[in-house]
Design a protein around this motif. Structure first.
Motif, short mmCIF file in Angstrom:
data_model
loop_
_atom_site.label_atom_id
_atom_site.label_comp_id
_atom_site.label_asym_id
_atom_site.label_seq_id
_atom_site.Cartn_x
_atom_site.Cartn_y
_atom_site.Cartn_z
N ASN A 108 8.02 19.94 33.14
CA ASN A 108 7.29 18.54 32.70
C ASN A 108 6.43 18.06 33.78
O ASN A 108 5.72 17.01 33.62
CB ASN A 108 8.60 17.66 32.60
N LEU A 109 6.19 18.77 34.85
CA LEU A 109 5.16 18.25 35.88
C LEU A 109 3.92 18.05 35.48
O LEU A 109 3.20 19.01 35.06
CB LEU A 109 5.21 19.35 37.20
N GLN A 110 3.33 16.98 35.63
CA GLN A 110 1.79 16.72 35.24
C GLN A 110 1.12 16.36 36.74
O GLN A 110 -0.28 16.84 36.58
CB GLN A 110 1.79 15.44 34.64
N THR A 111 1.60 15.95 37.51
CA THR A 111 0.80 15.75 39.03
C THR A 111 1.56 16.55 40.17
O THR A 111 2.84 16.34 40.13
CB THR A 111 0.78 14.29 39.24
N LEU A 112 0.79 17.39 40.80
CA LEU A 112 1.37 18.00 41.99
C LEU A 112 0.57 17.85 43.07
O LEU A 112 -0.64 18.72 43.07
CB LEU A 112 1.88 19.41 41.54
N VAL A 113 0.66 17.28 44.03
CA VAL A 113 -0.17 16.87 45.20
C VAL A 113 0.41 17.28 46.32
O VAL A 113 1.55 17.24 46.82
CB VAL A 113 -0.49 15.49 45.56
N ASN A 114 -0.30 18.34 47.19
CA ASN A 114 0.17 19.37 48.21
C ASN A 114 1.10 20.26 48.15
O ASN A 114 2.33 19.98 48.57
CB ASN A 114 0.71 18.15 49.27
N PHE A 115 0.69 21.25 47.17
CA PHE A 115 1.50 22.42 46.79
C PHE A 115 1.98 22.92 47.96
O PHE A 115 1.15 23.45 48.82
CB PHE A 115 0.97 23.08 45.89
N PRO A 116 3.42 23.00 48.39
CA PRO A 116 3.89 23.55 49.70
C PRO A 116 3.64 25.00 49.55
O PRO A 116 4.83 25.89 49.25
CB PRO A 116 5.13 23.12 49.70
#
Length: 925
Positions: free
Chosen positions: A697-705
């Motif tokens: 359900n992820l729409q925003t992912l900031v700083n993919f680890p």
């Protein structure tokens, strides 16, 4: 509001029956039956909500229904919480297991009994409907569908300018005073007269922009924070670097005052102090302003009080805007109500004009009331609907008491609330959380609306829209109705920040209090409310006796306890927000355990900006199983507990803390319902690999680890709309032609393999925003970019060929940033008809750039231009003089000779003399 409360609970019960089925086993039928009872009640509430101001008995009935709906929600969620916590603790032996089952059986019985009691209450309340004459209404409003949806979506494609009528002469008079006279200029008048609108027109007037060197606007308001206002003005007048901002923040008050004072002596500055309420407020602010010692810098202030306007200088130029005459009022109203487009038949329009002029006459020439009334009637498409609004206004006026003129304004504003579709009412009331004159970040607010359950996804005939998209349209509807003001729009036209007029906010706070929607701690609604503000009686109405659902805490200093005195017993709280203008510190993060202990049903928790001495978030956070929104942004939390994985309904998790590293346990994969995830630069040093592939359900992912996850996990996140990633391996996943991110709208990535850039942008065909950091030997062809691309940022690209021939063909590009050696050549050329939509251009740190040529007809819509540290560039291009749309230029860190050529009397001044605002920063070497 009762209708929206019941609707939210009905939706919530449906969600619980699906999501909590394992915990509700045994009471499913009772919950289904309760949901049906409330649904039947809904159709009557529309009429009751509209009539509750007419009869106290109806108002009490509505309040009881609302509290009954909340009781249902509390009973079910408390039961689910108890079962979830008990089962999570584990069962050590058979005897304990049977004891646990026995407890659950007893609790199931108790829940069933409580539900039956509430059903009896609803039956009793339903029987009383006939007594009050409440009828069933089914005039549903479906948000954003059909013609209305198209209108709202079209409105996103451009920035809506504030409608004004008849201000031209006032603007010229005030501009002349600021440019050619000495002393303070004051604008004085009652609330809603248009003082701020007039001041904004003067602030942006071309004569004023040419005359002054620097500009600053400060909203003062009733909750005046003197230090913050001084700092804000100094920041705007000097545009300091990050390091300089930190230095200013550490200055003592007397040092800050001296620095601000000297800036205004050295340069010609215009400072607007908007909405000053009291003489003591001015006395506190004035030491920073040399308004009597310089003919260069000027102050323009707005206020509702004549004594405040004259206090700084009894001989000042005082302007009292006149109220609009009948014809001006009608012209303004026609613009907002869309009379000509909604009623093309002149025979109908004549009757519409008769009704409209009568209603406009009730507004007594006050622009705010006229605009709000126009926004309300713009949604009405028949003579009957217009006449119904007219009769409602008359009815409200007959019931009112007090100042007839002001009452007309407040009743028009109140009517705009009563006429809202029930889905929009909780969204409007939620705005009461935010402090006066607060510039509201809409992205964050919308995610809170979703977490609260105010919106649900909608099928628009093609696809199911996300809840965030629906919420954005709800906000657009409030703007269309003139109940919310747009401050800034993004490159795609979406509203980035907004605010409320202070009179509209007074209404919002009053209704939120009256409806028991929320409370604000440490903020007096109106301790010394002036005569022309919203009626004090409305602000001080005792709220309903029901349970408190939402709390906003306004902080003016350090935080000594997370729960203000008197609120610990509000165990049914669903939302807790903290607001503070300046740095806010707490002794240690262990104090927040009181929140986790007392408010276990909470859904929204915003701790943004609260500082301690670092530390771990307490493990008790795991008890908040209903939590949907958690923001730790700008806190100094440096470690999360394993129990964060218990928050399985979490939708938004913001971990952009002050610390570049936050130790995060390997439990994020358990948060299946996450929609927005903001991670720090580093997530710790443990060697465990995360699995993000199931966060579908992820729409925003900031700083993919990158050090924690496999890059291939991204392929399964096909709902992503925003991605920030600095893993150079990112481009490799696009080598497979089947990898496509069709929903991705914003992408920031690092390139180090020339061949992957084309594959990346082709694999993201619907991008609106793109940021590429790293070397690119050659730009992709223009047709390979997304046709939607509106914002492009290139850093360190090291291009050797002029990028302009490619970029100028992008049809929707509005913002272009070329930074940090993105171009290594010495000449760029912008051709005729190139960059047709470009609004802002930034040229930063291009040390080799010597020549820039702009052909007449290029960049025809350019509004803002910045040039910084391009030290080989000798001058601006000749073609700038043909760009009539150019209104703002900022020149930074350039040679003194470059500045001299552009200043008044310089040999290149003719190229930019049409630009109202030109600012030079650090151009003295």
């Amino acid at each position: 509001m009762a209708e929206s409360a019941v609707s939210t609970v009905v939706q919530r019960l449906g969600d619980l029956l699906i999501q909590e089925a394992v915990f509700l086993d045994g009471v499913n039928e009772e919950v289904y039956d309760m949901q049906a009872h409330l649904q039947r009640m809904q159709s009557f509430l529309r009429d009751a909500d509209r009539r509750q101001d007419e009869e106290e008995s109806v108002r009490n009935w509505v309040s009881e229904i609302r509290e009954t709906a909340y009781d249902v929600e509390d009973i079910i969620e408390e039961f689910a919480l108890k079962v979830a916590l008990r089962r999570r603790s584990g069962v050590v032996n058979v005897m304990k297991r049977y004891a646990t089952l026995a407890k659950e059986t007893v609790e199931l019985h108790n829940v069933g009994n409580k539900i039956q009691i509430i059903k009896n209450r609803i039956s009793s309340l339903t029987k009383s409907l006939e007594t009050y004459g409440i009828i069933q209404r089914n005039d549903d409003w479906c948000p954003g569908l059909g013609r209305q949806q198209q209108q709202l979506r079209r409105s996103y494609s451009h920035i809506v300018e504030e409608d004004t009528v008849g201000l031209e002469e006032d603007v010229e008079v005030l501009a002349e005073q600021l440019v050619n006279s000495n002393g303070i200029v004051s604008i004085c008048g009652m609330g809603g007269l248009g003082k701020t609108t007039l001041a904004k027109k003067v602030y942006h007037n071309s004569k004023v922009r040419h005359h002054f060197d620097s500009f600053a606007w400060a909203y003062v308001s009733q909750q005046c924070q003197v230090r913050e206002i001084w700092e804000g003005i100094l920041f705007k007048l000097t545009n300091p670097s990050k390091e300089q901002r930190e230095e200013i923040a550490n200055l003592r008050d007397e040092e800050l005052v001296k620095r601000l004072y000297l800036v205004q002596l050295e340069k010609k500055c215009l400072v607007i102090l908007d909405d000053i309420w009291t003489i003591p407020t001015w006395n506190n602010l004035c030491p920073a302003f040399p308004y009597w010692k310089t003919a260069g810098s000027k102050i323009l202030l707005t206020t509702r009080k004549m004594d405040v306007a004259l206090h700084p200088d009894p001989t000042c130029f005082l302007h009292v805007p006149p109220q609009m005459n009948d014809d001006e009022s009608w012209e303004l109203f026609k613009k907002k109500a869309c009379v000509d487009s909604n009623f093309p038949d002149f025979r109908i329009r004549a009757e519409i004009e008769r009704l409209g002029r009568e209603m406009v006459g009730r507004c007594r020439g006050l622009p705010l009331a006229i605009i709000v009334l126009g926004g309300l009637l713009a949604t009405k498409k028949t003579i009957f609907e217009w006449d119904e609004v007219r009769r409602n206004i008359i009815s409200h006026l007959r019931r009112g008491k007090g100042d007839e003129q002001l009452l007309g304004v407040t009743e028009v504003l109140a009517l705009s609330y009563h006429e809202l579709p029930y889905q929009l009412k909780p969204c409007f009331l939620h705005l009461a959380h935010f402090p006066e004159d607060c510039e509201i970040q809409t992205k964050k607010m919308i995610r809170m609306w979703v977490a609260e359950g105010f919106v649900s996804s909608v099928y628009n005939g093609v696809e199911e829209e996300t809840m965030e998209d629906v919420a954005q349209r709800y906000l657009g509807e409030l703007v269309e109705r003139c109940m919310v003001q747009v401050v800034e729009r993004g490159t795609t036209g979406r509203i980035r920040t907004c605010r409320m007029h202070d009179l509209m906010r007074d209404l919002c706070v009053s209704k939120a209090n009256q409806e028991n929607f929320l409370e604000v701690s440490n903020q007096s609604l109106a301790s010394d409310c002036p005569a022309d503000s919203f009626p004090l009686s409305m602000a001080r109405e005792a709220r309903s006796t029901g349970r408190l659902r939402r709390l906003a805490v306004i902080l003016e200093g350090d935080l000594h306890k997370f729960i203000p005195s008197g609120y610990k017993r509000n165990s049914h709280l669903r939302s807790l927000l903290y607001f503070h203008e300046k740095a806010c510190h707490v002794e240690n993060w262990g104090l927040i355990k009181s929140v986790f202990k007392n408010f276990k049903l909470i859904r929204v928790l915003d701790l943004e900006g609260i500082q301690s001495h670092g530390g771990k978030l307490p493990k008790e956070i795991g008890c908040l199983i209903h939590l949907r929104f958690l923001s730790l942004r700008d806190t100094d939390i440096d470690e999360l507990p394993n129990t964060i994985g218990n928050l399985r309904y979490l939708q938004t998790l913001d971990l952009l803390t002050w610390n570049s590293t936050v130790q995060i346990p390997n439990v994020v994969w358990r948060l299946h319902r996450l929609r927005h995830l903001y991670l720090p630069e580093s997530c710790g040093e443990d060697s465990y690999k995360w699995q993000l592939a199931n966060l579908i359900n992820l729409q925003t992912l900031v700083n993919f680890p990158a050090d924690k996850c496999e890059i291939i996990d991204l392929v399964r996140l096909n709902q992503l709309k925003k991605l920030v990633i600095d893993d150079p391996k990112f481009g490799a996943i696009f080598r497979s032609p089947r990898v496509r991110f069709y929903h991705l709208q914003s992408l920031s990535f690092v390139s180090n393999e020339d061949s992957t850039v084309v594959q990346v942008i082709q694999g993201c065909p619907n991008l609106y925003k793109l940021r590429i950091e790293g070397q690119i030997e050659k730009l992709p062809e223009c047709q390979q970019f997304s046709a939607n691309l509106s914002k492009l940022n290139l850093l360190g690209s090291k291009l050797t060929e002029d990028p302009m021939p490619t970029l100028e063909k992008l049809p929707n590009l509005r913002i272009l940033r070329l930074q940090m050696d993105s171009f290594l050549g010495n000449k760029v050329v912008c051709l005729d008809k190139g960059f047709p939509q470009l609004k802002s251009l930034f040229l930063y740190d291009l040390p080799n750039l010597e020549e820039w040529k702009v052909v007449e007809g290029a960049m025809a819509n350019l509004f803002h231009l910045e040039i910084s540290n391009c030290t080989s560039l000798k001058t601006v291009p000749e073609g700038l003089r043909f760009i009539n749309s150019l209104r703002e230029m900022e020149i930074r860190s350039m040679l003194k000779a470059f500045r001299t050529r552009l200043e008044h009397g310089g040999e290149d001044n003719y190229k930019v003399q049409h630009v109202p605002s030109i600012a030079f920063r650090y151009c003295d070497y």
